[in-house]
Design an enzyme around this catalytic site. Structure first.
Site, PDB file in Angstrom:
ATOM      1  N   GLY A  55     -24.261 -52.845  21.655  1.00  0.00           N
ATOM      2  CA  GLY A  55     -24.911 -54.140  21.521  1.00  0.00           C
ATOM      3  C   GLY A  55     -23.976 -55.164  20.933  1.00  0.00           C
ATOM      4  CG  HIS A  56     -21.869 -54.882  17.991  1.00  0.00           C
ATOM      5  ND1 HIS A  56     -22.003 -54.842  16.623  1.00  0.00           N
ATOM      6  CD2 HIS A  56     -21.621 -53.620  18.382  1.00  0.00           C
ATOM      7  CE1 HIS A  56     -21.829 -53.600  16.213  1.00  0.00           C
ATOM      8  NE2 HIS A  56     -21.611 -52.844  17.257  1.00  0.00           N
ATOM      9  CG  HIS A  57     -25.329 -58.485  23.107  1.00  0.00           C
ATOM     10  ND1 HIS A  57     -25.022 -57.157  23.273  1.00  0.00           N
ATOM     11  CD2 HIS A  57     -26.498 -58.674  23.777  1.00  0.00           C
ATOM     12  CE1 HIS A  57     -25.951 -56.570  24.007  1.00  0.00           C
ATOM     13  NE2 HIS A  57     -26.859 -57.477  24.325  1.00  0.00           N
ATOM     14  CB  ALA A  58     -28.151 -62.888  20.308  1.00  0.00           C
TER      15      ALA A  58
ATOM     16  NE  ARG B 223     -30.293 -58.515  21.618  1.00  0.00           N
ATOM     17  CZ  ARG B 223     -31.430 -58.819  22.228  1.00  0.00           C
ATOM     18  NH1 ARG B 223     -31.925 -58.031  23.128  1.00  0.00           N
ATOM     19  NH2 ARG B 223     -32.045 -59.934  21.968  1.00  0.00           N
TER      20      ARG B 223
END
Length: 133
Positions: A47-50, A95
């Site tokens: 993830g590590h993104h929106a 997230r």
């Protein structure tokens, strides 16, 4: 924070269990894309993104994992460990998926087709983006 746990109705008998999901009925949006993660390397977070517009339902169909959600003001960690539970994640939420058990399979139902323009992959840019909302 706009998240919600959906409890999906299992249909089972002596043969086993089945869960059927229908868009705009069991899932609160049109399903435009389905993908899943498996064989995640131990200790690796995903993830590590929106997303600017996309909504998702995350279902750990096998095993378990944790989902860290951050709206810029509060952080919540959700354990996904039952195949009949789905986590709804609205747009504009950072997230991270982590702590995957051996053999875990995380399936994601998405409201939009893939578009790199919808992703925010830098946390500082995410905070700036939601600050303008």
């Amino acid at each position: 924070m706009e998240i919600k746990i959906f409890n999906f109705e299992p249909h089972g008998d002596s043969r086993g269990q089945l869960i059927a999901l229908e868009e705009n009925k069991d899932i609160p949006f049109d399903i435009k894309r389905v993908y899943y993660m498996y064989d995640t390397t131990p200790g690796v977070a995903r993830g590590h993104h929106a997303h600017k517009h996309l909504e998702q339902i995350l279902i750990c169909v096998h095993g378990q994992c944790k989902i860290k959600l951050d709206n810029g003001h509060e952080i919540e960690v959700v354990d996904l460990n039952q195949p009949n539970k789905g986590l709804y994640v609205a747009n504009n939420i950072w997230r991270e998926m982590f702590d995957f058990s051996d053999g875990a399979v995380l399936m994601v139902l998405a409201s939009e087709y893939y578009s790199e323009d919808d992703y925010i992959r830098n946390y500082d840019e995410f905070l700036k983006f939601i600050g303008g909302k």
